[in-house]
Design a protein around this motif. Structure first.
Motif, short mmCIF file in Angstrom:
data_model
loop_
_atom_site.label_atom_id
_atom_site.label_comp_id
_atom_site.label_asym_id
_atom_site.label_seq_id
_atom_site.Cartn_x
_atom_site.Cartn_y
_atom_site.Cartn_z
N ASN A 123 0.85 -1.27 0.09
CA ASN A 123 0.25 -0.03 0.03
C ASN A 123 1.00 1.24 -0.15
N ARG A 126 2.02 2.33 -3.29
CA ARG A 126 1.05 2.76 -4.29
C ARG A 126 0.56 4.26 -4.13
N SER A 127 1.04 4.99 -2.84
CA SER A 127 0.67 6.03 -2.56
C SER A 127 1.83 7.10 -2.22
N ILE A 179 -6.41 4.49 0.10
CA ILE A 179 -6.00 4.11 -1.51
C ILE A 179 -7.22 4.21 -2.18
N HIS A 183 -8.33 7.20 -5.26
CA HIS A 183 -8.75 6.68 -6.65
C HIS A 183 -9.96 7.09 -7.11
#
Length: 271
Positions: A123, A126-127, A179, A183
């Motif tokens: 995670n 991804r950010s 997340i 998005h």
């Protein structure tokens, strides 16, 4: 009553659907053997119209049992994801006095924790916001360090309960939600507020995990302090001159004699 029946079904659903399938097969057999029964028993037989519905119901029960058992097949147990136990770690656990049952339970808990830590790390990657939090507070690094500390000291697993069952799962869930919301194609003012608040809570949880780690290894730090104190005392004892008597800590140092210097001076004058 309904809740109890529902709970029983959820616990034994595989057995229930197994019995449903057996009942369906029995109904089909009865329907197929109905003509034989009529011929053998003469007038003593079930009415013919009962067996046609039984055949259809039996087929439906078998289909339902097959489909629902396939759909509701339980997930593989967590123990299947536990890596093989090495001889070195097995010896380590046995040396600590752990029974085989305790080892199995402990390794299952740690396998689940490792899965969560790996998920958390994914995670973070991804950010950018989560990366920034991880850079400042090391939530992944500290979690990994905590994991290793628990593996090294499995007898204190209970002391890591807050980390394993509260803080780490909450951190993983929050990062998942962050997340997911980040998005969203369209973000409103409320969306940005929720995202900002989420980062605050994630930061607080990262700090809490740091405290968990510090508290867990506190005993190691105390033992290290004791070892250093003992080592320093041994070094001082070794550096003392041979035959020197250590001073009595209860006896104050003797005061200097003020007349000692004057006597030597008077002796010099007399000469």
């Amino acid at each position: 009553m309904l809740n109890q029946l529902g709970g029983f079904f959820m616990r034994h659903q595989n057995h229930v659907w197994g019995w449903v399938r057996i009942a369906g097969i029995a109904m089909i057999i009865l329907a197929v053997l109905a003509p034989v029964g009529r011929r053998m028993c003469g007038s003593f037989y079930y009415p013919r119209h009962l067996f046609h519905p039984l055949f259809g119901i039996g087929v439906m029960l078998i289909i339902m049992a097959f489909l629902f058992r396939k759909k509701r097949r339980p997930e593989p147990p967590t123990n299947n994801t536990v890596p093989p136990l090495t001889n070195r770690m097995q010896a380590h656990y046995h040396k600590l006095g752990m029974a085989d049952e305790d080892i199995t339970f402990f390794r299952a808990q740690m396998a689940e924790a490792k899965e969560k830590i790996d998920h958390l790390q994914a995670n973070v990657e991804r950010s950018p916001k989560l990366k920034a939090v991880d850079l400042n507070y090391g939530m992944v690094r500290v979690s990994q360090a905590m994991f290793q500390a628990i593996v090294d000291d499995p007898l204190h697993l209970a002391s890591a309960g807050d980390f394993l069952y509260r803080h780490l799962p909450s951190l993983v869930n929050l990062t998942d939600k962050y997340i997911e919301i980040s998005h969203h194609e369209v973000k409103t003012k409320d969306t940005w507020t929720v995202l900002a608040k989420s980062i605050e809570v994630i930061t607080q949880l990262s700090q809490t995990i740091q405290k968990d780690y510090t508290a867990f290894v506190h005993s190691d730090l105390s033992e290290m302090d004791a070892e250093m104190t003992t080592a320093e005392r041994a070094i001082h004892e070794h550096d003392k001159p041979a035959g020197a008597t250590p001073p009595d800590p209860d006896t104050p140092p003797a005061a200097a004699d003020p007349t000692a210097g004057s006597d030597s001076a008077d002796d010099g004058k007399d000469e």
